[in-house]
Design a protein around this motif. Structure first.
Motif, short mmCIF file in Angstrom:
data_model
loop_
_atom_site.label_atom_id
_atom_site.label_comp_id
_atom_site.label_asym_id
_atom_site.label_seq_id
_atom_site.Cartn_x
_atom_site.Cartn_y
_atom_site.Cartn_z
N THR A 39 0.82 -1.22 0.00
CA THR A 39 0.00 0.00 0.00
C THR A 39 0.85 1.27 0.00
O THR A 39 0.39 2.32 -0.46
CB THR A 39 -0.94 0.01 1.23
OG1 THR A 39 -1.71 -1.19 1.24
CG2 THR A 39 -1.88 1.19 1.19
N LEU A 40 2.07 1.17 0.48
CA LEU A 40 2.89 2.36 0.69
C LEU A 40 3.06 3.18 -0.59
O LEU A 40 2.91 4.40 -0.59
CB LEU A 40 4.25 1.95 1.25
CG LEU A 40 5.20 3.08 1.66
CD1 LEU A 40 4.53 3.99 2.68
CD2 LEU A 40 6.49 2.50 2.21
N GLY A 41 3.37 2.52 -1.70
CA GLY A 41 3.58 3.24 -2.96
C GLY A 41 2.32 3.95 -3.43
O GLY A 41 2.38 5.10 -3.88
N LEU A 42 1.17 3.28 -3.31
CA LEU A 42 -0.08 3.92 -3.73
C LEU A 42 -0.44 5.06 -2.79
O LEU A 42 -1.00 6.07 -3.22
CB LEU A 42 -1.22 2.89 -3.76
CG LEU A 42 -2.56 3.40 -4.31
CD1 LEU A 42 -2.42 3.80 -5.77
CD2 LEU A 42 -3.64 2.34 -4.16
N HIS A 44 -0.77 0.59 -10.25
CA HIS A 44 0.04 0.34 -9.06
C HIS A 44 0.40 -1.14 -8.93
O HIS A 44 1.55 -1.50 -8.69
CB HIS A 44 -0.71 0.82 -7.82
CG HIS A 44 -0.04 0.43 -6.53
ND1 HIS A 44 1.10 1.05 -6.07
CD2 HIS A 44 -0.36 -0.52 -5.60
CE1 HIS A 44 1.46 0.51 -4.92
NE2 HIS A 44 0.61 -0.45 -4.62
N GLY A 45 -0.59 -2.01 -9.09
CA GLY A 45 -0.34 -3.44 -8.97
C GLY A 45 0.62 -3.95 -10.02
O GLY A 45 1.39 -4.89 -9.77
N GLU A 46 0.60 -3.33 -11.21
CA GLU A 46 1.50 -3.76 -12.27
C GLU A 46 2.95 -3.40 -11.95
O GLU A 46 3.88 -4.11 -12.35
CB GLU A 46 1.08 -3.14 -13.60
CG GLU A 46 -0.01 -3.90 -14.33
CD GLU A 46 -1.29 -4.03 -13.52
OE1 GLU A 46 -1.89 -5.13 -13.51
OE2 GLU A 46 -1.71 -3.03 -12.90
N PHE A 47 3.17 -2.31 -11.22
CA PHE A 47 4.54 -1.99 -10.79
C PHE A 47 5.01 -2.97 -9.73
O PHE A 47 6.20 -3.33 -9.70
CB PHE A 47 4.61 -0.55 -10.28
CG PHE A 47 4.64 0.48 -11.37
CD1 PHE A 47 5.83 0.79 -12.01
CD2 PHE A 47 3.50 1.14 -11.76
CE1 PHE A 47 5.87 1.73 -13.03
CE2 PHE A 47 3.52 2.09 -12.78
CZ PHE A 47 4.71 2.38 -13.42
N VAL A 48 4.10 -3.42 -8.87
CA VAL A 48 4.44 -4.50 -7.93
C VAL A 48 4.83 -5.75 -8.71
O VAL A 48 5.81 -6.44 -8.40
CB VAL A 48 3.27 -4.79 -6.98
CG1 VAL A 48 3.62 -5.96 -6.05
CG2 VAL A 48 2.91 -3.56 -6.15
N MET A 49 4.04 -6.04 -9.75
CA MET A 49 4.31 -7.21 -10.58
C MET A 49 5.67 -7.10 -11.29
O MET A 49 6.41 -8.09 -11.40
CB MET A 49 3.18 -7.36 -11.59
CG MET A 49 3.33 -8.52 -12.55
SD MET A 49 3.92 -7.95 -14.16
CE MET A 49 2.55 -6.98 -14.72
N ALA A 101 6.52 0.53 -5.04
CA ALA A 101 5.70 -0.61 -5.48
C ALA A 101 6.58 -1.71 -6.05
O ALA A 101 6.38 -2.90 -5.78
CB ALA A 101 4.67 -0.15 -6.50
N GLY A 102 7.57 -1.33 -6.87
CA GLY A 102 8.48 -2.32 -7.43
C GLY A 102 9.28 -3.03 -6.37
O GLY A 102 9.47 -4.26 -6.42
N LEU A 103 9.75 -2.29 -5.36
CA LEU A 103 10.51 -2.92 -4.26
C LEU A 103 9.61 -3.86 -3.47
O LEU A 103 10.08 -4.91 -2.98
CB LEU A 103 11.09 -1.84 -3.35
CG LEU A 103 12.21 -0.99 -3.97
CD1 LEU A 103 12.64 0.11 -3.00
CD2 LEU A 103 13.40 -1.86 -4.34
#
Length: 285
Positions: free
Chosen positions: A24-27, A41-46, A199-201
Motif C-alpha cells: 500500500t505504501l507506494g499507492l 500500481h499493482g503492475e509496478f508491484v508485478m 511498489a516495485g521494491l
C-alpha cells in the motif's frame, strides 16, 4: 488455544499486516500526495516480482533484483508522470482512465515476454527457524522486520526533514507552496517516481512468497485501495490505521472461516466507510 498456537496466530497476523503495508505504501504516496489513483500500481508491484524472476534466471542472487526493479520502475514512472499524468492532474477521472490503460499495456507486455504461466522463485531464507519457541519461516520474520524499519524511517523523514516539510506544504496548499518558491512540479514528479519505485521494491520482497504471473497486480491494487479508503489519504496515521483495520479484519475472518469470507467482509467494511466516513479514519478534510 495454547501459547504456541497463539504466538503462531499473532505472527501470521503480523505477516499479513506487513505485506499489506508494503504493497500500500507506494499507492499511498501517489494517491495521498498527488490525488492520482494509479490503476497501474499493482503492475509496478508485478514488475518488481518479475525482476526477481529475471535475476534468478541469470543465476544471480535475489538482492540483485533490487537495483533492477528500482531502475525499471523509476524509468517507467518518470516517463509516465512527465508525458501521461502531468497534463491530467486537474482531471482526476482522466488520470484513472490513463493509468488503467497503462496497467493493461504493462500486463500485456509482461505476458509477451514471460507468458501467462505461473513462476516461482526460491530463497535460502524460506526454511523455518525457531522463534520464541515456535517454528516460523525465516523470510517472513525478515519481511516483518524490514517493513517495521521502513515505516519508522519514513515517519522520521516525513516529520523531521526539509524534504518532508516541502511535501507537507505541497499537499496542504500547493498554490501557497509554489508562491513560497517550492518547485511543486518537480516535487510531484519525484513523488510519483518514488511511489512506483516503492511498489516495485514491494514486488521484489514479496516474490519468494507468492506465485508470480501477469495478473497478480489486480489483487494488490484492490487491497491497497481498501486500506486508503478506511485509513484516509495524505497521512501516515491513515496508512497505519487502514492497514490495521483491513489487514486485521481480513486475517481474523479468514482464520475463522476462509479467505473468501475475509475478502467479502473487507469489501463490505470499505463500502460502509465510503458511505458513513468518506474521509477515512485519519484522512485530511
Amino acid at each position: 488455544m495454547d501459547n504456541n498456537a497463539l504466538l503462531l496466530q499473532l505472527l501470521n497476523i503480523a505477516y499479513q499486516l506487513s505485506t499489506l503495508a508494503l504493497i500500500t505504501l507506494g499507492l499511498a504516496v501517489v494517491f495521498g500526495l498527488l490525488g492520482v489513483l494509479n490503476m497501474a500500481h499493482g503492475e509496478f508491484v508485478m514488475l518488481g516480482a518479475y525482476s526477481v524472476v529475471v535475476v534468478q534466471g541469470l543465476g544471480l542472487p535475489l538482492l540483485c533484483a533490487v537495483p533492477l526493479a528500482m531502475v525499471v520502475c523509476a524509468a517507467i514512472g518518470w516517463v509516465v508522470e512527465r508525458w501521461l499524468i502531468r497534463p491530467l492532474y486537474a482531471r482526476p477521472f482522466d488520470t484513472l482512465l490513463a493509468t488503467w490503460a497503462l496497467a493493461l499495456l504493462i500486463r500485456k507486455g509482461v505476458e509477451s515476454l514471460f507468458g501467462k504461466g505461473y513462476r516461482n522463485v526460491e530463497t535460502q531464507m524460506a526454511a523455518p527457524v525457531s522463534f520464541l519457541g515456535v517454528s516460523y519461516p525465516a523470510y517472513r520474520l525478515a519481511l516483518i522486520a524490514m517493513v517495521i524499519a521502513i515505516m519508522v524511517l519514513l515517519v522520521r523523514w516525513y516529520r523531521g526533514s526539509s524534504a518532508g516539510l516541502r511535501v507537507r506544504a505541497m499537499t496542504g496548499n500547493p498554490v501557497l507552496a509554489q508562491a513560497l518558491g517550492i518547485d511543486t512540479e518537480r516535487l510531484a514528479s519525484r513523488a510519483f517516481v518514488v511511489g512506483v519505485t516503492l511498489a516495485g521494491l514491494a514486488g521484489v520482497m514479496l516474490a519468494p512468497l507468492v506465485r508470480i504471473e501477469p495478473g497478480i497486480g489486480v489483487d494488490y491494487l484492490l487491497d491497497s485501495f481498501f486500506v486508503l479508503v478506511v485509513g484516509g489519504l495524505g497521512t501516515l496515521s491513515g496508512l497505519g490505521g487502514g492497514v490495521a483495520v483491513i489487514g486485521g479484519t481480513k486475517a481474523v475472518v479468514s482464520g475463522l472461516a476462509d479467505q473468501t469470507s475475509g475478502y467479502a467482509v473487507v469489501l463490505v467494511l470499505s463500502i460502509l466507510f465510503l458511505w458513513l466516513r468518506p474521509h477515512g479514519l485519519f484522512g485530511r478534510r
